[in-house]
Write an enzyme that holds these catalytic residues in place. Structure first.
Site, mmCIF file in Angstrom:
data_model
loop_
_atom_site.group_PDB
_atom_site.id
_atom_site.type_symbol
_atom_site.label_atom_id
_atom_site.label_comp_id
_atom_site.label_asym_id
_atom_site.label_seq_id
_atom_site.Cartn_x
_atom_site.Cartn_y
_atom_site.Cartn_z
ATOM 1 N N TYR A 158 0.849 -1.210 0.000
ATOM 2 C CA TYR A 158 0.000 0.000 0.000
ATOM 3 C C TYR A 158 0.878 1.252 0.000
ATOM 4 C CZ TYR A 158 -3.711 3.252 1.415
ATOM 5 O OH TYR A 158 -4.599 4.298 1.467
ATOM 6 N N LYS A 162 1.000 3.996 -3.080
ATOM 7 C CA LYS A 162 0.552 5.385 -2.920
ATOM 8 C C LYS A 162 1.708 6.366 -3.146
ATOM 9 C CE LYS A 162 -3.894 4.828 -2.004
ATOM 10 N NZ LYS A 162 -4.978 5.400 -2.809
HETATM 11 N N1 LIG Z 1 -10.033 5.112 4.857
HETATM 12 C C1 LIG Z 1 -8.936 5.766 5.117
HETATM 13 O O1 LIG Z 1 -8.578 6.013 6.294
HETATM 14 C C2 LIG Z 1 -8.062 6.268 3.996
HETATM 15 C C3 LIG Z 1 -6.939 7.039 4.318
HETATM 16 C C4 LIG Z 1 -6.148 7.525 3.288
HETATM 17 C C5 LIG Z 1 -6.466 7.256 1.979
HETATM 18 N N2 LIG Z 1 -7.536 6.481 1.687
HETATM 19 C C6 LIG Z 1 -7.812 6.212 0.261
HETATM 20 O O2 LIG Z 1 -9.133 6.645 -0.036
HETATM 21 C C7 LIG Z 1 -9.682 5.825 -1.067
HETATM 22 C C8 LIG Z 1 -11.011 5.249 -0.602
HETATM 23 O O3 LIG Z 1 -10.781 4.533 0.598
HETATM 24 P P1 LIG Z 1 -11.953 3.942 1.505
HETATM 25 O O4 LIG Z 1 -11.476 3.991 2.908
HETATM 26 O O5 LIG Z 1 -13.249 4.565 1.145
HETATM 27 O O6 LIG Z 1 -11.873 2.407 1.054
HETATM 28 P P2 LIG Z 1 -13.018 1.329 0.860
HETATM 29 O O7 LIG Z 1 -14.185 1.614 1.732
HETATM 30 O O8 LIG Z 1 -12.325 0.008 0.955
HETATM 31 O O9 LIG Z 1 -13.464 1.599 -0.645
HETATM 32 C C9 LIG Z 1 -12.604 1.295 -1.702
HETATM 33 C C10 LIG Z 1 -13.422 1.352 -2.968
HETATM 34 O O10 LIG Z 1 -12.552 1.002 -4.057
HETATM 35 C C11 LIG Z 1 -13.217 0.022 -4.826
HETATM 36 N N3 LIG Z 1 -12.283 -0.793 -5.596
HETATM 37 C C12 LIG Z 1 -11.209 -1.509 -5.184
HETATM 38 N N4 LIG Z 1 -10.647 -2.144 -6.215
HETATM 39 C C13 LIG Z 1 -11.374 -1.807 -7.327
HETATM 40 C C14 LIG Z 1 -11.298 -2.153 -8.695
HETATM 41 N N5 LIG Z 1 -10.361 -2.990 -9.176
HETATM 42 N N6 LIG Z 1 -12.200 -1.608 -9.554
HETATM 43 C C15 LIG Z 1 -13.158 -0.770 -9.107
HETATM 44 N N7 LIG Z 1 -13.309 -0.431 -7.810
HETATM 45 C C16 LIG Z 1 -12.414 -0.946 -6.931
HETATM 46 C C17 LIG Z 1 -13.999 -0.804 -3.821
HETATM 47 O O11 LIG Z 1 -14.987 -1.578 -4.488
HETATM 48 P P3 LIG Z 1 -15.596 -2.911 -3.816
HETATM 49 O O12 LIG Z 1 -16.623 -2.443 -2.820
HETATM 50 O O13 LIG Z 1 -16.200 -3.634 -4.985
HETATM 51 O O14 LIG Z 1 -14.452 -3.654 -3.165
HETATM 52 C C18 LIG Z 1 -14.571 0.315 -2.974
HETATM 53 O O15 LIG Z 1 -15.682 0.903 -3.600
HETATM 54 C C19 LIG Z 1 -8.634 4.747 -1.373
HETATM 55 O O16 LIG Z 1 -7.880 5.131 -2.511
HETATM 56 C C20 LIG Z 1 -7.774 4.742 -0.129
HETATM 57 O O17 LIG Z 1 -6.465 4.278 -0.363
HETATM 58 C C21 LIG Z 1 -8.338 5.992 2.654
#
Ligand SMILES: NC(=O)c1ccc[n+]([C@@H]2O[C@H](COP(=O)([O-])OP(=O)(O)OC[C@H]3O[C@@H](n4cnc5c(N)ncnc54)[C@H](OP(=O)(O)O)[C@@H]3O)[C@@H](O)[C@H]2O)c1
Length: 183
Positions: A158, A162
């Site tokens: 990860y 990133k």
């Molecule tokens: N949560 C945090 O604390 C945090 C912090 C920093 C950065 N981020 C970044 O913010 C973004 C969203 O994170 P989140 O926390 O909302 O994560 P999440 O709830 O796990 O959501 C991730 C989303 O990406 C989709 N996804 C993954 N692989 C995919 C693919 N091959 N094709 C299409 N869709 C795909 C998932 O779809 P499915 O439902 O089908 O799996 C889900 O809709 C990510 O880029 C993450 O790295 C998050």
């Protein structure tokens, strides 16, 4: 012909977490929203939940599948003549119970392909529609783990993916500046 007075945005991974929240925020700001999700059932559930707030439509899209990406561009092109904002939000956080000494090549490939290479190819594919906007933008959702001071040996794939996404964002920003696309 004058452009309609709403803006359009496509959000990948819009079916949950931060992506769904971004969709809701954009609807509150009167955007026409294309919610992209690889699982159409999950995506439609969020579309149905948010549809009372404004214009939101489902685009089925697995960001790691090039044919799927092309089909998403075609689907969006049939619905609108331009895209104002592309938000590369979809991502994975796959480093469960491993570290930099045990991470496999497969896991590294999977994380890089999803978190880094897909935002690049998706941006490339949507450039023709973005170019038709008056103020086009591409937003890549990175992470504190992508900063040099934020990398973690316990989330190696990860962190690396990133960090590389941050590099890709700089490169895309430079390459798209002549086209007035802000990244
Ligand atoms: N949560 C945090 O604390 C945090 C912090 C920093 C950065 N981020 C970044 O913010 C973004 C969203 O994170 P989140 O926390 O909302 O994560 P999440 O709830 O796990 O959501 C991730 C989303 O990406 C989709 N996804 C993954 N692989 C995919 C693919 N091959 N094709 C299409 N869709 C795909 C998932 O779809 P499915 O439902 O089908 O799996 C889900 O809709 C990510 O880029 C993450 O790295 C998050």
């Amino acid at each position: 012909m004058a452009s309609p007075n709403y803006k359009t945005a496509l959000i990948t991974g819009g079916n949950g977490g931060i992506g769904a929240a971004i969709c809701e925020g954009l609807l509150n700001s009167k955007f026409r929203v294309f919610l992209a999700a690889r699982d159409s059932q999950k995506g439609q559930t969020v579309v149905d939940k948010l549809s009372s707030k404004g214009s939101i439509e489902l685009i089925t899209l697995d960001i790691t599948d090039d044919r799927n990406v092309q089909s998403a561009v075609e689907q969006v092109s049939q619905k609108t003549d331009r895209l104002d904002v592309l938000i590369n939000n979809a991502g994975i956080y796959p480093d469960e119970g491993i570290d930099i000494l045990t991470v496999s090549r497969d896991l590294l490939n999977h994380a890089m392909n999803t978190n880094t290479f897909s935002p690049i190819t998706l941006t490339q594919a949507f450039v023709p529609l973005l170019e038709k906007s008056d103020s086009p933008k591409v937003i890549n959702i990175s992470s504190g783990n992508g900063q040099l001071e934020g990398i973690s040996a316990n989330v190696p794939s990860y962190s690396l993916s990133k960090m590389a996404l941050n590099g890709a964002t700089i490169l895309l920003s430079r390459a798209l500046k002549p086209k007035n696309i802000a990244v």
